[in-house]
Scaffold this motif. Sequence first.
Motif, PDB file in Angstrom:
ATOM      1  N   SER A  66       0.875  -1.170   0.000  1.00  0.00           N
ATOM      2  CA  SER A  66       0.000   0.000   0.000  1.00  0.00           C
ATOM      3  C   SER A  66       0.916   1.225   0.000  1.00  0.00           C
ATOM      4  O   SER A  66       2.117   1.128   0.277  1.00  0.00           O
ATOM      5  CB  SER A  66      -0.895   0.007   1.236  1.00  0.00           C
ATOM      6  N   LEU A  67       0.370   2.358  -0.316  1.00  0.00           N
ATOM      7  CA  LEU A  67       1.169   3.584  -0.353  1.00  0.00           C
ATOM      8  C   LEU A  67       1.803   3.856   1.006  1.00  0.00           C
ATOM      9  O   LEU A  67       2.983   4.214   1.085  1.00  0.00           O
ATOM     10  CB  LEU A  67       0.307   4.759  -0.820  1.00  0.00           C
ATOM     11  N   GLU A  68       1.048   3.660   2.073  1.00  0.00           N
ATOM     12  CA  GLU A  68       1.588   3.890   3.411  1.00  0.00           C
ATOM     13  C   GLU A  68       2.746   2.943   3.718  1.00  0.00           C
ATOM     14  O   GLU A  68       3.750   3.351   4.310  1.00  0.00           O
ATOM     15  CB  GLU A  68       0.498   3.728   4.484  1.00  0.00           C
ATOM     16  N   SER A 115       8.635   1.911   4.175  1.00  0.00           N
ATOM     17  CA  SER A 115       9.785   1.155   3.704  1.00  0.00           C
ATOM     18  C   SER A 115      10.883   2.083   3.183  1.00  0.00           C
ATOM     19  O   SER A 115      12.062   1.923   3.535  1.00  0.00           O
ATOM     20  CB  SER A 115       9.349   0.185   2.600  1.00  0.00           C
ATOM     21  N   VAL A 116      10.510   3.048   2.364  1.00  0.00           N
ATOM     22  CA  VAL A 116      11.499   3.982   1.819  1.00  0.00           C
ATOM     23  C   VAL A 116      12.081   4.843   2.931  1.00  0.00           C
ATOM     24  O   VAL A 116      13.280   5.127   2.944  1.00  0.00           O
ATOM     25  CB  VAL A 116      10.889   4.841   0.683  1.00  0.00           C
ATOM     26  N   ARG A 117      11.262   5.245   3.884  1.00  0.00           N
ATOM     27  CA  ARG A 117      11.760   6.031   5.022  1.00  0.00           C
ATOM     28  C   ARG A 117      12.832   5.250   5.779  1.00  0.00           C
ATOM     29  O   ARG A 117      13.886   5.793   6.121  1.00  0.00           O
ATOM     30  CB  ARG A 117      10.607   6.394   5.958  1.00  0.00           C
ATOM     31  N   LEU A 119      16.953   8.255  -2.448  1.00  0.00           N
ATOM     32  CA  LEU A 119      15.896   7.786  -1.543  1.00  0.00           C
ATOM     33  C   LEU A 119      15.095   8.960  -0.985  1.00  0.00           C
ATOM     34  O   LEU A 119      13.875   8.859  -0.835  1.00  0.00           O
ATOM     35  CB  LEU A 119      16.496   6.949  -0.414  1.00  0.00           C
ATOM     36  N   SER A 120      15.771  10.060  -0.711  1.00  0.00           N
ATOM     37  CA  SER A 120      15.082  11.252  -0.222  1.00  0.00           C
ATOM     38  C   SER A 120      14.109  11.781  -1.277  1.00  0.00           C
ATOM     39  O   SER A 120      12.976  12.144  -0.960  1.00  0.00           O
ATOM     40  CB  SER A 120      16.108  12.332   0.138  1.00  0.00           C
ATOM     41  N   LEU A 131       5.402  10.997  -0.519  1.00  0.00           N
ATOM     42  CA  LEU A 131       4.661  11.824   0.438  1.00  0.00           C
ATOM     43  C   LEU A 131       3.762  12.822  -0.283  1.00  0.00           C
ATOM     44  O   LEU A 131       2.629  13.070   0.157  1.00  0.00           O
ATOM     45  CB  LEU A 131       5.626  12.544   1.378  1.00  0.00           C
ATOM     46  N   ASN A 132       4.236  13.385  -1.383  1.00  0.00           N
ATOM     47  CA  ASN A 132       3.398  14.290  -2.174  1.00  0.00           C
ATOM     48  C   ASN A 132       2.205  13.546  -2.751  1.00  0.00           C
ATOM     49  O   ASN A 132       1.077  14.055  -2.737  1.00  0.00           O
ATOM     50  CB  ASN A 132       4.205  14.948  -3.286  1.00  0.00           C
TER      51      ASN A 132
END
Length: 55
Positions: free
Chosen positions: A4-6, A11-13, A33-34, A41-42
């Motif tokens: 899911s997007l969340e 995971s990326v965070r 990654l940033s 997030l956008n």
Amino acid sequence: MPFSLEEEIESVRNQLIRSAEQEGLTSKETIELSKKLDFLLNKFSVSLEAYSEQK
């Protein structure tokens, strides 16, 4: 099964945090990654706004 997007944001965070700790804040991997996290997030923010407008 796709994230899911969340879950993808989380995971990326986590990847970003590990990369920053291991490679430094200015490494190519950390910066990429940033950027990816910013994009996600956008995307999440836009989807929340669209959902709020539907109500």
